[in-house]
Structures are given as structure tokens and as C-alpha cells.
Design a protein around this motif. Structure first.
Motif, PDB file in Angstrom:
ATOM      1  N   ASN A  60       0.825  -1.214   0.000  1.00  0.00           N
ATOM      2  CA  ASN A  60       0.000   0.000   0.000  1.00  0.00           C
ATOM      3  C   ASN A  60       0.855   1.259   0.000  1.00  0.00           C
ATOM      4  O   ASN A  60       0.510   2.241  -0.657  1.00  0.00           O
ATOM      5  N   ARG A  61       1.960   1.220   0.716  1.00  0.00           N
ATOM      6  CA  ARG A  61       2.871   2.370   0.730  1.00  0.00           C
ATOM      7  C   ARG A  61       3.442   2.609  -0.665  1.00  0.00           C
ATOM      8  O   ARG A  61       3.506   3.744  -1.140  1.00  0.00           O
ATOM      9  N   LEU A  62       3.820   1.531  -1.348  1.00  0.00           N
ATOM     10  CA  LEU A  62       4.356   1.665  -2.706  1.00  0.00           C
ATOM     11  C   LEU A  62       3.306   2.220  -3.661  1.00  0.00           C
ATOM     12  O   LEU A  62       3.617   3.078  -4.504  1.00  0.00           O
ATOM     13  N   ILE A  63       2.078   1.748  -3.529  1.00  0.00           N
ATOM     14  CA  ILE A  63       0.999   2.258  -4.389  1.00  0.00           C
ATOM     15  C   ILE A  63       0.765   3.738  -4.111  1.00  0.00           C
ATOM     16  O   ILE A  63       0.596   4.536  -5.033  1.00  0.00           O
ATOM     17  N   PHE A  64       0.776   4.111  -2.837  1.00  0.00           N
ATOM     18  CA  PHE A  64       0.590   5.520  -2.485  1.00  0.00           C
ATOM     19  C   PHE A  64       1.714   6.378  -3.070  1.00  0.00           C
ATOM     20  O   PHE A  64       1.457   7.463  -3.606  1.00  0.00           O
ATOM     21  N   GLN A  65       2.948   5.888  -2.974  1.00  0.00           N
ATOM     22  CA  GLN A  65       4.077   6.632  -3.549  1.00  0.00           C
ATOM     23  C   GLN A  65       3.915   6.791  -5.059  1.00  0.00           C
ATOM     24  O   GLN A  65       4.161   7.869  -5.609  1.00  0.00           O
ATOM     25  N   LYS A  66       3.518   5.698  -5.729  1.00  0.00           N
ATOM     26  CA  LYS A  66       3.286   5.778  -7.179  1.00  0.00           C
ATOM     27  C   LYS A  66       2.210   6.809  -7.493  1.00  0.00           C
ATOM     28  O   LYS A  66       2.343   7.596  -8.426  1.00  0.00           O
ATOM     29  N   MET A  67       1.135   6.780  -6.708  1.00  0.00           N
ATOM     30  CA  MET A  67       0.021   7.688  -6.957  1.00  0.00           C
ATOM     31  C   MET A  67       0.455   9.139  -6.767  1.00  0.00           C
ATOM     32  O   MET A  67       0.157   9.993  -7.605  1.00  0.00           O
ATOM     33  N   VAL A  68       1.161   9.421  -5.693  1.00  0.00           N
ATOM     34  CA  VAL A  68       1.610  10.797  -5.437  1.00  0.00           C
ATOM     35  C   VAL A  68       2.549  11.263  -6.555  1.00  0.00           C
ATOM     36  O   VAL A  68       2.409  12.376  -7.071  1.00  0.00           O
ATOM     37  N   HIS A  69       3.475  10.398  -6.938  1.00  0.00           N
ATOM     38  CA  HIS A  69       4.416  10.767  -8.004  1.00  0.00           C
ATOM     39  C   HIS A  69       3.676  11.021  -9.319  1.00  0.00           C
ATOM     40  O   HIS A  69       3.944  12.023 -10.007  1.00  0.00           O
ATOM     41  N   ALA A  70       2.762  10.132  -9.666  1.00  0.00           N
ATOM     42  CA  ALA A  70       2.012  10.285 -10.919  1.00  0.00           C
ATOM     43  C   ALA A  70       1.155  11.551 -10.890  1.00  0.00           C
ATOM     44  O   ALA A  70       1.075  12.279 -11.890  1.00  0.00           O
ATOM     45  N   MET A  71       0.521  11.826  -9.753  1.00  0.00           N
ATOM     46  CA  MET A  71      -0.310  13.033  -9.642  1.00  0.00           C
ATOM     47  C   MET A  71       0.553  14.295  -9.743  1.00  0.00           C
ATOM     48  O   MET A  71       0.140  15.276 -10.369  1.00  0.00           O
ATOM     49  N   GLN A  72       1.740  14.258  -9.154  1.00  0.00           N
ATOM     50  CA  GLN A  72       2.633  15.410  -9.269  1.00  0.00           C
ATOM     51  C   GLN A  72       3.031  15.638 -10.724  1.00  0.00           C
ATOM     52  O   GLN A  72       3.022  16.782 -11.209  1.00  0.00           O
ATOM     53  N   GLN A  73       3.382  14.562 -11.408  1.00  0.00           N
ATOM     54  CA  GLN A  73       3.784  14.684 -12.812  1.00  0.00           C
ATOM     55  C   GLN A  73       2.633  15.216 -13.670  1.00  0.00           C
ATOM     56  O   GLN A  73       2.831  16.107 -14.505  1.00  0.00           O
ATOM     57  N   GLU A  74       1.441  14.671 -13.460  1.00  0.00           N
ATOM     58  CA  GLU A  74       0.277  15.119 -14.232  1.00  0.00           C
ATOM     59  C   GLU A  74      -0.068  16.572 -13.928  1.00  0.00           C
ATOM     60  O   GLU A  74      -0.394  17.342 -14.827  1.00  0.00           O
ATOM     61  N   SER A  75      -0.002  16.941 -12.651  1.00  0.00           N
ATOM     62  CA  SER A  75      -0.304  18.327 -12.277  1.00  0.00           C
ATOM     63  C   SER A  75       0.703  19.284 -12.880  1.00  0.00           C
ATOM     64  O   SER A  75       0.331  20.355 -13.392  1.00  0.00           O
ATOM     65  N   LEU A  76       1.978  18.904 -12.854  1.00  0.00           N
ATOM     66  CA  LEU A  76       3.018  19.745 -13.447  1.00  0.00           C
ATOM     67  C   LEU A  76       2.811  19.881 -14.964  1.00  0.00           C
ATOM     68  O   LEU A  76       2.911  20.984 -15.521  1.00  0.00           O
ATOM     69  N   ARG A  77       2.484  18.782 -15.621  1.00  0.00           N
ATOM     70  CA  ARG A  77       2.215  18.821 -17.056  1.00  0.00           C
ATOM     71  C   ARG A  77       1.030  19.745 -17.353  1.00  0.00           C
ATOM     72  O   ARG A  77       1.083  20.570 -18.256  1.00  0.00           O
ATOM     73  N   PHE A  78      -0.024  19.643 -16.530  1.00  0.00           N
ATOM     74  CA  PHE A  78      -1.216  20.451 -16.745  1.00  0.00           C
ATOM     75  C   PHE A  78      -0.927  21.942 -16.529  1.00  0.00           C
ATOM     76  O   PHE A  78      -1.347  22.789 -17.317  1.00  0.00           O
ATOM     77  N   VAL A  79      -0.204  22.270 -15.476  1.00  0.00           N
ATOM     78  CA  VAL A  79       0.130  23.674 -15.203  1.00  0.00           C
ATOM     79  C   VAL A  79       0.962  24.249 -16.355  1.00  0.00           C
ATOM     80  O   VAL A  79       0.711  25.379 -16.814  1.00  0.00           O
TER      81      VAL A  79
END
Length: 165
Positions: A60-79
């Protein structure tokens, strides 16, 4: 005869004391054995859950890390995308001639914005769905591991109980 009765009473009293001490020692030994068996059973039950639960938490920790990283990348791309489109809209408004040109630039800016937000929503939904699928497979594996561990622990306890009897 009285002396003899008194002596027999003393002997009986000593025998009763010895029996009572023996019973106390035996009771303590039985209680200690039962306590040790209960402790061993409790430790075995805890061990049955400890490994799989720790594995599930790590997953679950690994999934959470993946999710946070992916959301950061997507948010940065969107901005960055929105900054590009906003810059183009500002350039277009500078170059526009009259009110109609300004209205056209504004319309184009709003259309880009709606398109970008719709695309970002779809990308986030796909990302969350993908991460949820990964998480579900990990939960299934952890559940299977807990089930197997509990069965093994129950068999071990039955074996120990049979050996103790």
C-alpha cells in the motif's frame, strides 16, 4: 493408647501437609505448562498475521508513492500546458484589432481552457483506475497469504495440541 492416637494424628497431619504441598507444586506446574502453551498459541496466531499484514502495508505504501508521483507529474504537465495556452491568449489579445478580435481571442482562450480541463480530468480518471487495478491485485495476493498463514498456524496448533495430549 492416647499417646498412640496422638502419634497417628501427627503422622496423618504430616501426610496431609505433604499431600497439600505436592498438590500445590503439581497445580503450579500444570498452570505454568498451560500458560506456556497459551503464550505459544498467541505468538503463533500473531505470526500468522504479522508477515502478510506487513507485506500488504508495504504494498500500500508503494501504491501511495506511485500515486503521489504520478499526480505530481500530471499536475506539473497540466500547469505547464495551461501557462502555454494562457501565454498564447495574451499574445493573441495584444495582436487583436478591435473589440471583435478581442472577443475571438477570449473565445479561443475559453475553448482551450475547457478542452484542457476535460483532458486533464480524463487523464486523472485513467490514472486512478490504473492505480486501483494495481492495488486490487496486491490486496488479493495479501489476502491469499493471510489465509495460507492462518491455515498453517491452525494445523501447527492442532499438531501441538495432539502431541501435548
Amino acid at each position: 493408647m492416647t499417646a498412640r492416637n496422638r502419634r497417628n494424628a501427627e503422622i496423618i497431619s504430616d501426610d496431609v501437609e505433604d499431600l497439600s504441598e505436592h498438590a500445590a507444586r503439581t497445580g503450579r506446574r500444570v498452570a505454568e505448562d498451560a500458560s506456556e502453551r497459551t503464550s505459544a498459541a498467541a505468538i503463533a496466531a500473531f505470526d500468522a498475521f504479522n508477515g502478510p499484514v506487513a507485506k500488504a502495508m508495504d504494498h500500500n505504501r508503494l501504491i501511495f508513492q506511485k500515486m503521489v508521483h504520478a499526480m505530481q507529474q500530471e499536475s506539473l504537465r497540466f500547469v505547464n500546458l495551461r501557462l502555454e495556452h494562457t501565454g498564447r491568449a495574451i499574445e493573441s489579445s495584444r495582436d487583436s484589432q478591435g473589440v471583435m478580435g478581442l472577443v475571438a481571442a477570449q473565445r479561443e482562450f475559453l475553448m482551450d481552457m475547457a478542452r484542457d480541463y476535460a483532458e486533464q480530468t480524463r487523464r486523472f480518471a485513467d490514472l486512478v483506475q490504473e492505480l486501483a487495478a494495481d492495488g486490487t491485485s496486491g490486496i488479493t495476493e495479501a489476502t491469499d497469504a493471510v489465509r495460507k498463514s492462518v491455515r498453517d498456524g491452525a494445523r501447527r496448533m492442532e499438531t501441538e495440541r495432539g502431541a501435548a495430549a
